[in-house]
Design a protein around this motif. Sequence first.
Motif, PDB file in Angstrom:
ATOM      1  N   ILE A 158       0.830  -1.208   0.000  1.00  0.00           N
ATOM      2  CA  ILE A 158       0.000   0.000   0.000  1.00  0.00           C
ATOM      3  C   ILE A 158       0.862   1.255   0.000  1.00  0.00           C
ATOM      4  O   ILE A 158       0.615   2.211  -0.746  1.00  0.00           O
ATOM      5  CB  ILE A 158      -0.951  -0.008   1.214  1.00  0.00           C
ATOM      6  CG1 ILE A 158      -1.982  -1.130   1.057  1.00  0.00           C
ATOM      7  CG2 ILE A 158      -1.655   1.340   1.363  1.00  0.00           C
ATOM      8  CD1 ILE A 158      -2.838  -1.357   2.284  1.00  0.00           C
ATOM      9  N   VAL A 159       1.917   1.269   0.829  1.00  0.00           N
ATOM     10  CA  VAL A 159       2.794   2.444   0.900  1.00  0.00           C
ATOM     11  C   VAL A 159       3.481   2.702  -0.435  1.00  0.00           C
ATOM     12  O   VAL A 159       3.534   3.836  -0.930  1.00  0.00           O
ATOM     13  CB  VAL A 159       3.843   2.256   2.024  1.00  0.00           C
ATOM     14  CG1 VAL A 159       4.921   3.336   1.945  1.00  0.00           C
ATOM     15  CG2 VAL A 159       3.168   2.295   3.384  1.00  0.00           C
ATOM     16  N   LEU A 160       4.000   1.645  -1.054  1.00  0.00           N
ATOM     17  CA  LEU A 160       4.681   1.814  -2.334  1.00  0.00           C
ATOM     18  C   LEU A 160       3.713   2.246  -3.431  1.00  0.00           C
ATOM     19  O   LEU A 160       4.069   3.056  -4.300  1.00  0.00           O
ATOM     20  CB  LEU A 160       5.366   0.506  -2.733  1.00  0.00           C
ATOM     21  CG  LEU A 160       6.580   0.109  -1.885  1.00  0.00           C
ATOM     22  CD1 LEU A 160       7.118  -1.244  -2.323  1.00  0.00           C
ATOM     23  CD2 LEU A 160       7.683   1.160  -1.989  1.00  0.00           C
ATOM     24  N   ALA A 161       2.487   1.736  -3.404  1.00  0.00           N
ATOM     25  CA  ALA A 161       1.491   2.160  -4.391  1.00  0.00           C
ATOM     26  C   ALA A 161       1.170   3.647  -4.235  1.00  0.00           C
ATOM     27  O   ALA A 161       1.065   4.383  -5.227  1.00  0.00           O
ATOM     28  CB  ALA A 161       0.223   1.325  -4.235  1.00  0.00           C
ATOM     29  N   CYS A 165       1.908   6.718  -6.926  1.00  0.00           N
ATOM     30  CA  CYS A 165       0.795   7.540  -7.409  1.00  0.00           C
ATOM     31  C   CYS A 165       1.031   9.021  -7.145  1.00  0.00           C
ATOM     32  O   CYS A 165       0.591   9.868  -7.929  1.00  0.00           O
ATOM     33  CB  CYS A 165      -0.510   7.107  -6.743  1.00  0.00           C
ATOM     34  SG  CYS A 165      -1.101   5.482  -7.259  1.00  0.00           S
ATOM     35  N   LEU A 166       1.722   9.352  -6.066  1.00  0.00           N
ATOM     36  CA  LEU A 166       1.918  10.745  -5.693  1.00  0.00           C
ATOM     37  C   LEU A 166       2.902  11.462  -6.607  1.00  0.00           C
ATOM     38  O   LEU A 166       2.626  12.544  -7.112  1.00  0.00           O
ATOM     39  CB  LEU A 166       2.397  10.841  -4.241  1.00  0.00           C
ATOM     40  CG  LEU A 166       1.363  10.530  -3.157  1.00  0.00           C
ATOM     41  CD1 LEU A 166       2.018  10.573  -1.782  1.00  0.00           C
ATOM     42  CD2 LEU A 166       0.205  11.524  -3.221  1.00  0.00           C
ATOM     43  N   ARG A 169       9.105  11.704  -9.134  1.00  0.00           N
ATOM     44  CA  ARG A 169      10.383  12.095  -8.539  1.00  0.00           C
ATOM     45  C   ARG A 169      10.601  11.440  -7.182  1.00  0.00           C
ATOM     46  O   ARG A 169      11.703  10.998  -6.857  1.00  0.00           O
ATOM     47  CB  ARG A 169      10.445  13.617  -8.412  1.00  0.00           C
ATOM     48  CG  ARG A 169      10.540  14.346  -9.746  1.00  0.00           C
ATOM     49  CD  ARG A 169      10.664  15.842  -9.544  1.00  0.00           C
ATOM     50  NE  ARG A 169      10.761  16.546 -10.826  1.00  0.00           N
ATOM     51  CZ  ARG A 169      10.866  17.856 -10.932  1.00  0.00           C
ATOM     52  NH1 ARG A 169      10.881  18.615  -9.834  1.00  0.00           N
ATOM     53  NH2 ARG A 169      10.947  18.412 -12.132  1.00  0.00           N
ATOM     54  N   LEU A 170       9.536  11.402  -6.362  1.00  0.00           N
ATOM     55  CA  LEU A 170       9.651  10.763  -5.050  1.00  0.00           C
ATOM     56  C   LEU A 170       9.943   9.284  -5.188  1.00  0.00           C
ATOM     57  O   LEU A 170      10.793   8.734  -4.473  1.00  0.00           O
ATOM     58  CB  LEU A 170       8.353  10.982  -4.264  1.00  0.00           C
ATOM     59  CG  LEU A 170       8.283  10.354  -2.863  1.00  0.00           C
ATOM     60  CD1 LEU A 170       9.384  10.915  -1.976  1.00  0.00           C
ATOM     61  CD2 LEU A 170       6.910  10.591  -2.242  1.00  0.00           C
ATOM     62  N   ALA A 171       9.251   8.607  -6.105  1.00  0.00           N
ATOM     63  CA  ALA A 171       9.493   7.187  -6.332  1.00  0.00           C
ATOM     64  C   ALA A 171      10.924   6.954  -6.824  1.00  0.00           C
ATOM     65  O   ALA A 171      11.588   5.999  -6.402  1.00  0.00           O
ATOM     66  CB  ALA A 171       8.495   6.639  -7.345  1.00  0.00           C
TER      67      ALA A 171
END
Length: 255
Positions: A158-161, A165-166, A169-171
């Motif tokens: 859930i956290v990685l999803a 999605c947000l 760049r953060l991913a």
Amino acid sequence: TSRSHQNENKREKPGRGDTQRFNLKREVGIIGAVSFIAGTMIGSGIFISPQYVLSAIGSPGASFVIWTCCGILSMLGGLCYAELGTVIPESGAEYIYMLRTAGKVVAFMFVFSFIIVMRPASATGIALSIAEYVVAPFYNGCTPPQLVVKLVAAGAIIVLAIVNCLSVRLATAIQVVSMAIKLLALTVIILGGVVMLFKGHTENFENSFEETNVNVSSIGIAFYQCLWSYDGWNTLNCLTEELKHPHVRVYVYYS
């Protein structure tokens, strides 16, 4: 000339009958591109699979042969994807390649099975591996409850999803950090093995092919476990449209 400017204006301002194409933001650079492949390949599999490869094939020498063959297969696959990524610079990897070559039906069947079975099963295996490592310090000397492991695995998914999605760049930033941590862990393991070799612990290399299991099932299981560790070399082609200068990024990395 004036005629060429008129044509450019027509392309920039589509008419009523034209459809405007939405493009993904190109926010992934060379470091992010490298981290997406290296960080995905250097995952839970490399820390778990070696014991299963060795137990399946039966000997250290044959285990090294399996790892070498799987490495060559992965390298050839990566080189093929480098060519495909520059010829068809669209996100989607296997789906878009099947759509352009085999047609809509085959592409739909693949993406349906990929979303329903393949990717969830892969993500579940990785998440469960992460959960095992996370909860292990809290249950020293005993096996952690399966319910706790599954809850932690679900939380990780859930956290990685949410992160993906947000923001891209953060991913990418998280991927770069995780890749650095995993490279550090592998470096410590490799250096520890080299030190042990220099201290004279070479008993595993004496008669290294003894007790090798040559039956088809053992070789198949060893290849499966080894290829699981090498999995991820096709990741970059899933986000080709998000790469800055994709012809350069894809080619430079795979070369």
